[in-house]
Motif scaffolding. Structure first.
Motif, PDB file in Angstrom:
ATOM      1  N   LEU A   1       0.817  -1.218   0.000  1.00  0.00           N
ATOM      2  CA  LEU A   1       0.000   0.000   0.000  1.00  0.00           C
ATOM      3  C   LEU A   1       0.847   1.263   0.000  1.00  0.00           C
ATOM      4  CD1 LEU A   1      -2.683  -0.967   2.646  1.00  0.00           C
ATOM      5  CD2 LEU A   1      -2.864  -1.093   0.177  1.00  0.00           C
ATOM      6  N   GLY A   2       1.958   1.217   0.683  1.00  0.00           N
ATOM      7  CA  GLY A   2       2.772   2.425   0.721  1.00  0.00           C
ATOM      8  C   GLY A   2       3.997   2.250   1.600  1.00  0.00           C
ATOM      9  N   HIS A   3       4.795   3.298   1.623  1.00  0.00           N
ATOM     10  CA  HIS A   3       6.021   3.279   2.406  1.00  0.00           C
ATOM     11  C   HIS A   3       6.153   4.555   3.214  1.00  0.00           C
ATOM     12  CE1 HIS A   3       6.864   0.465  -0.862  1.00  0.00           C
ATOM     13  NE2 HIS A   3       7.579  -0.169   0.031  1.00  0.00           N
ATOM     14  N   ALA A   4       6.619   4.409   4.430  1.00  0.00           N
ATOM     15  CA  ALA A   4       6.889   5.588   5.249  1.00  0.00           C
ATOM     16  C   ALA A   4       8.331   5.539   5.712  1.00  0.00           C
ATOM     17  CB  ALA A   4       5.950   5.617   6.441  1.00  0.00           C
TER      18      ALA A   4
ATOM     19  N   GLU B   1      -0.869  -4.590   7.392  1.00  0.00           N
ATOM     20  CA  GLU B   1       0.288  -5.231   8.005  1.00  0.00           C
ATOM     21  C   GLU B   1       1.516  -4.425   7.633  1.00  0.00           C
ATOM     22  OE1 GLU B   1       0.408  -9.571   7.942  1.00  0.00           O
ATOM     23  OE2 GLU B   1      -1.502  -9.436   6.882  1.00  0.00           O
ATOM     24  N   VAL B   2       2.520  -4.490   8.478  1.00  0.00           N
ATOM     25  CA  VAL B   2       3.720  -3.699   8.194  1.00  0.00           C
ATOM     26  C   VAL B   2       4.976  -4.540   8.318  1.00  0.00           C
ATOM     27  CG1 VAL B   2       2.777  -1.476   8.914  1.00  0.00           C
ATOM     28  CG2 VAL B   2       3.875  -2.946  10.602  1.00  0.00           C
ATOM     29  N   ARG B   3       5.973  -4.116   7.586  1.00  0.00           N
ATOM     30  CA  ARG B   3       7.284  -4.692   7.826  1.00  0.00           C
ATOM     31  C   ARG B   3       8.275  -3.545   7.946  1.00  0.00           C
ATOM     32  NH1 ARG B   3       6.337  -6.771   2.465  1.00  0.00           N
ATOM     33  NH2 ARG B   3       5.804  -8.792   3.341  1.00  0.00           N
ATOM     34  N   VAL B   4       9.242  -3.742   8.836  1.00  0.00           N
ATOM     35  CA  VAL B   4      10.253  -2.714   9.051  1.00  0.00           C
ATOM     36  C   VAL B   4      11.489  -3.114   8.260  1.00  0.00           C
ATOM     37  CG1 VAL B   4      11.641  -1.507  10.782  1.00  0.00           C
ATOM     38  CG2 VAL B   4       9.323  -2.290  11.350  1.00  0.00           C
TER      39      VAL B   4
ATOM     40  N   ILE C   1      13.619  -6.404   9.135  1.00  0.00           N
ATOM     41  CA  ILE C   1      13.998  -6.755  10.498  1.00  0.00           C
ATOM     42  C   ILE C   1      12.779  -7.098  11.355  1.00  0.00           C
ATOM     43  CG2 ILE C   1      16.229  -5.579  10.515  1.00  0.00           C
ATOM     44  CD1 ILE C   1      14.794  -3.332  12.015  1.00  0.00           C
ATOM     45  N   HIS C   2      11.606  -6.773  10.832  1.00  0.00           N
ATOM     46  CA  HIS C   2      10.407  -7.161  11.580  1.00  0.00           C
ATOM     47  C   HIS C   2       9.197  -7.157  10.659  1.00  0.00           C
ATOM     48  CE1 HIS C   2       7.524  -7.494  14.879  1.00  0.00           C
ATOM     49  NE2 HIS C   2       6.843  -6.525  14.306  1.00  0.00           N
ATOM     50  N   GLU C   3       8.264  -8.063  10.948  1.00  0.00           N
ATOM     51  CA  GLU C   3       7.004  -8.066  10.224  1.00  0.00           C
ATOM     52  C   GLU C   3       5.891  -8.223  11.247  1.00  0.00           C
ATOM     53  OE1 GLU C   3       7.521  -9.828   6.027  1.00  0.00           O
ATOM     54  OE2 GLU C   3       5.850 -10.941   6.913  1.00  0.00           O
ATOM     55  N   GLY C   4       4.859  -7.431  11.133  1.00  0.00           N
ATOM     56  CA  GLY C   4       3.777  -7.549  12.108  1.00  0.00           C
ATOM     57  C   GLY C   4       2.653  -6.586  11.830  1.00  0.00           C
ATOM     58  N   LYS C   5       1.957  -6.204  12.899  1.00  0.00           N
ATOM     59  CA  LYS C   5       0.797  -5.323  12.725  1.00  0.00           C
ATOM     60  C   LYS C   5       1.073  -3.964  13.343  1.00  0.00           C
ATOM     61  CE  LYS C   5      -3.386  -7.810  12.097  1.00  0.00           C
ATOM     62  NZ  LYS C   5      -3.460  -7.057  10.880  1.00  0.00           N
TER      63      LYS C   5
ATOM     64  N   ILE D   1      12.753   0.427  16.569  1.00  0.00           N
ATOM     65  CA  ILE D   1      12.667   1.238  15.356  1.00  0.00           C
ATOM     66  C   ILE D   1      13.768   2.279  15.393  1.00  0.00           C
ATOM     67  CG2 ILE D   1      11.180   2.672  13.927  1.00  0.00           C
ATOM     68  CD1 ILE D   1       8.823   1.531  15.395  1.00  0.00           C
ATOM     69  N   LYS D   2      14.376   2.500  14.242  1.00  0.00           N
ATOM     70  CA  LYS D   2      15.445   3.500  14.195  1.00  0.00           C
ATOM     71  C   LYS D   2      15.158   4.517  13.098  1.00  0.00           C
ATOM     72  CE  LYS D   2      19.371   1.279  16.269  1.00  0.00           C
ATOM     73  NZ  LYS D   2      19.089  -0.146  16.423  1.00  0.00           N
ATOM     74  N   GLU D   3      15.695   5.680  13.275  1.00  0.00           N
ATOM     75  CA  GLU D   3      15.591   6.710  12.248  1.00  0.00           C
ATOM     76  C   GLU D   3      16.144   6.156  10.939  1.00  0.00           C
ATOM     77  OE1 GLU D   3      16.747  10.485  14.327  1.00  0.00           O
ATOM     78  OE2 GLU D   3      17.366  10.885  12.247  1.00  0.00           O
ATOM     79  N   GLY D   4      15.478   6.426   9.855  1.00  0.00           N
ATOM     80  CA  GLY D   4      15.966   5.959   8.564  1.00  0.00           C
ATOM     81  C   GLY D   4      15.352   4.627   8.148  1.00  0.00           C
ATOM     82  N   ASP D   5      14.692   3.934   9.082  1.00  0.00           N
ATOM     83  CA  ASP D   5      14.010   2.691   8.711  1.00  0.00           C
ATOM     84  C   ASP D   5      12.885   3.011   7.740  1.00  0.00           C
ATOM     85  OD1 ASP D   5      15.603   1.282  10.400  1.00  0.00           O
ATOM     86  OD2 ASP D   5      14.080   0.930  11.941  1.00  0.00           O
ATOM     87  N   ILE D   6      12.563   2.049   6.897  1.00  0.00           N
ATOM     88  CA  ILE D   6      11.412   2.201   6.015  1.00  0.00           C
ATOM     89  C   ILE D   6      10.321   1.272   6.527  1.00  0.00           C
ATOM     90  CG2 ILE D   6      10.537   1.899   3.666  1.00  0.00           C
ATOM     91  CD1 ILE D   6      12.613   4.058   3.733  1.00  0.00           C
ATOM     92  N   ILE D   7       9.143   1.818   6.692  1.00  0.00           N
ATOM     93  CA  ILE D   7       8.030   0.961   7.100  1.00  0.00           C
ATOM     94  C   ILE D   7       7.162   0.719   5.870  1.00  0.00           C
ATOM     95  CG2 ILE D   7       6.020   0.738   8.597  1.00  0.00           C
ATOM     96  CD1 ILE D   7       7.511   2.339  10.684  1.00  0.00           C
TER      97      ILE D   7
END
Ligand code: GDP
Ligand code: MG
Length: 761
Positions: A669-672, A701-704, A711-715, A745-751
């Motif tokens: 759906l998108g990226h943040a 659902e999101v993944r980091v 590094i992570h997948e979840g809600k 979560i760290k600065e610069g991560d893409i969700i």
């Protein structure tokens, strides 16, 4: 890489049965298994020699003959070196060696012009050429290959259509018997059609193609460069065929006469590393303006604004950041004249600073450096100036020509000075446009408004746009209904460098789409329909790439004997494991072959490689980046992402058996981008993020993703706009996100936000 054809490919090309070729080889004491056997170079030579004689084409096979004996080979080399400067030449035999080849004397050197970057060396058998011409030059040319693949071949071709002709070798060796025939062909042409146009048989062309290492049957399409090389062989000169389409007629984008050009104001973009103060600078610029004009004037956000300094306007594109800029440029839109490069005085030149410099340079845009945060104690402008010189930006006071202005966006200091410098730079560029013609420009951004329908901000670059004009932008068409300036005031016309928001288009065009005002609405609609159809066709063509979904069909039809895969994984260990387990799936019918493997996210170059070698990309605990996704979508490359090895094995296995039936498909759906993180007691870490594309929705659902690795997948646990809960946050907005059971979560991560969608079979 040498091209190693299979027997059946050769047989198809020559139009003889595979059996005949097998029998021929048998005669030379070489037993080949079947029509699928891969031919070694020696074997290929034998076949080519044989059919050369059989088809009685005098010069066919000369490339290979010269390898047979030492003598001529040496000689050929020497002569080639003498004659060739930058070109890669393929030597033909001179008259004294082969008197019976007299006919061909008129043209004893065949040139492959690599200077114009037009020739797709990939498609030629460079190894063979290399053998004949052991010249370092050839190696120097290697990067050209890359350029060609990605590059704008067509454009270059158009710019220099006659180049090849002019560079043809001097024809002095023998008196010419006939004038070369001139034939016009399109950019791509079927081998059969091409043969017909130049007046030779299809088989003859196919044979010539073999000699260049291009395996193509009569029904296949070749490009202009390849065709030119072949045409030369038949003493035919090609010229690009110009077809006037409805589209050409509609837009008639002619160059303006110098005398019609009037000065226009500059269009400026702000670039720089994250947190160096781009947004603050744009705000500061706008603030100075608001106080200077009517108090409390509300500036409408339309993606661009105009500021005035000493009565002279400057147009600012409000979207800072390179992504928007680069994607526009990638789509051929050149909108900006000057880039303000913001560098924080307390931080220095950072990766995105360098990226910005490179993008601006590539686009031929003048850079004005704004050294920001001068109010800070740690400010060290001299260090920044020093660092800039390392990237070829030498500032004026040190003898260079880059203007550098110290500012504080926070304290609003130095802003006027900066703007004056921007005007000065613009003045030197003598920016001009003809306002007295139909408007042409670029779409900056667009959205769907509930009340007004499709709304787009466009920048007029030429001519004058008037309300009531019919315009075409990408696949959108319509009559300009309401036209607003950046302050939200209704206006009726906008000239060059003026950004306006327009309503009335049939659909929302894309940022970077070129728009034109046109006379003929009916024709405009026809052109738009044709464009839509073309996009559809391209999609369909792209879908014919190999994918897990069509793998079994290809195996069945015997088209697929080797399944190429590219494996990208999070760590070296899993990379090996995935590679090995997938390769083990090979059976009698299909061999699974890893053509490339690597640790890290999936990049555009992976996709390009997959596209070129018809491979499937298998990602293990990694994600594609934005450009990889876009390229895959465009080219139809199948990318499969897995988090568990056996899932990968299972899916691949069932695909090979034709049992694959995916009921669900993941839809991104998108990226943040995470800009900041906050610890909230009792809640956990909240990611202050910016939605870069698409949207983020509360229930998805999101993944980091960090550096391309999941590094992570979840809600999602929470999604907020400021203090309020939000159901959805659209691109271009900021939001706060909490992720269920995850705080790292760290600065610069893409969700990445996605949902599973059921596929209709
Ligand atoms: P961007 O990511 O480049 O758009 O940077 P922002 O404009 O969001 O600024 C990042 C941070 O730097 C914010 O906290 C700003 O308040 C701060 N900042 C921006 N300009 C200045 C300045 O001139 N001086 C100081 N001290 N801080 C600044
Ligand atoms: Mg910002």
């Amino acid at each position: 890489m040498a091209i190693r054809p299979r027997v059946h490919e050769i047989s198809k090309g020559f139009g003889v049965p595979s059996k005949e070729i097998l029998a021929l080889m048998e005669g030379f004491g070489i037993t080949l298994k079947n029509h699928m056997a891969i031919l070694e170079e020696k074997e290929l030579d034998i076949i080519l020699d044989y059919y050369t004689q059989k088809f009685e084409t005098k010069d066919l096979g000369h490339v290979f003959q010269s390898q047979k004996t030492e003598e001529p080979k040496k000689k050929a080399k020497k002569e080639t070196k003498k004659e060739v400067k930058e070109e890669v030449a393929v030597e033909e035999k001179t008259a004294d060696e082969q008197p019976h080849e007299e006919k061909k004397q008129g043209k004893s050197v065949r040139y492959v012009d690599t200077r114009s970057s037009n020739v797709d060396l990939d498609r030629l058998d460079t190894e063979k050429i290399e053998k004949l011409v052991s010249d370092d030059k050839l190696i120097d040319q290697a990067p050209t290959k890359q350029k060609i693949k990605k590059g704008n071949k067509n454009k270059q071709q158009k710019n220099q259509p006659m180049k090849k002709e002019m560079e043809q070798p001097v024809k002095e060796k023998a008196p010419k018997k006939e004038e070369p025939k001139i034939v016009a062909i399109p950019e791509n042409i079927g081998v059969g059609e091409f043969a017909e146009r130049i007046g030779v048989s299809g088989v003859e062309v196919v044979k010539k193609l073999f000699l260049l290492g291009v395996m193509a049957s009569v029904s296949e399409i070749i490009d202009y460069d390849t065709a030119s090389l072949i045409a030369e062989e038949f003493n035919v000169t090609l010229e690009p065929e110009i077809i006037v389409t409805d589209e050409d007629l509609l837009f008639q984008d002619t160059e303006d006469d110098e005398k019609d050009l009037l000065p226009r104001s500059p269009v400026v973009v702000v670039m720089g590393h994250v947190d160096h103060g781009k947004t603050s600078l744009l705000d500061a610029i706008r603030d100075t303006q608001v106080t200077a004009t009517e108090a409390g004037g509300i500036t409408q956000h339309i993606g661009a604004s105009v500021v005035e300094i000493n009565g002279r306007p400057i147009t600012f594109l409000d979207t800072p950041g390179h992504a928007a800029f680069t994607s526009m440029r990638a789509r051929g839109a050149q909108v900006t004249d000057v880039a303000i490069l913001v560098v924080a005085a307390d931080d220095g030149v950072m990766p995105q600073t360098i990226e910005a410099i490179n993008h601006a340079k590539a686009a031929g845009i003048t850079i004005v450096v704004a050294i920001n945060k001068m109010d800070k104690e740690a400010a060290n402008p001299d260090r920044i100036k020093q660092e800039l010189t390392e990237h070829d930006l030498l500032i004026e006071e040190w003898g260079g020509d880059t203007i550098c202005v110290p500012i504080s966006a926070k304290k609003k200091e130095g802003i006027d000075n900066l703007l004056e410098m921007v005007l000065l730079v613009a003045e030197m560029k003598e920016l001009k446009a003809n306002p007295n013609r139909r408007a042409k420009g670029t779409v900056i951004e667009s959205r769907l408004d509930k009340g007004r329908g499709s709304v787009a901000t466009v920048l007029v670059q030429k001519g004058t746009l008037r309300s009531g004009d019919i315009i075409v932008a990408g696949t959108a068409v319509g009559r300009v209904r309401a036209m607003l300036d950046f302050k939200g005031n209704r206006i009726t016309e906008a000239g060059p460098s003026v950004p306006v928001e327009i309503a009335g288009l049939s659909e929302t065009p894309q940022g970077g789409d070129i728009f034109y005002a046109v006379d003929d609405e009916k024709k405009a609609r026809a052109v738009v329909e044709a464009r839509k159809q073309k996009i559809k066709d391209e999609k369909i063509a792209a879908q014919q790439k190999i994918s897990l979904d069509n793998l079994f069909d290809c195996i069945k039809e015997g088209e697929m004997k080797e399944l190429n895969i590219i494996v990208k994984a999070d760590v070296a260990g899993s990379l090996e494991a995935v590679k090995q387990s997938l390769e083990k799936l090979s059976n009698e019918e299909v061999r699974v072959k890893t053509i490339h493997g690597g640790v890290g996210g999936i990049t555009e170059s992976d996709v390009i490689l997959a596209q070129a070698s018809n491979a499937i990309i298998v990602g293990f605990n990694v994600r594609p980046d934005a450009s990889a996704r876009a390229t895959a979508e465009m080219t139809g490359v199948d990318m499969r992402m897995y988090r568990i090895i056996y899932e990968a094995i299972e899916e691949m296995e069932s695909a090979m058996k034709g049992m694959l039936d995916p009921k669900f498909r993941e839809v991104v759906l998108g990226h943040a981008e995470v800009r900041q993180t906050f610890k909230v007691s009792g809640v956990g870490t909240i990611a202050g993020s910016y939605v870069a594309d698409g949207k983020i929705s509360r229930n998805c659902e999101v993944r980091v993703v960090r550096d391309g690795i999941i590094i992570h997948e979840g809600k999602l646990d929470s999604l907020k706009r400021f203090k309020d809960d939000a159901k959805e946050v659209a691109s271009g907005y900021e939001c706060g996100m909490g992720i269920e059971n995850f705080n790292d979560i760290k600065e610069g991560d893409i969700i990445e936000c996605f949902e599973m969608e059921q596929i209709e079979q």
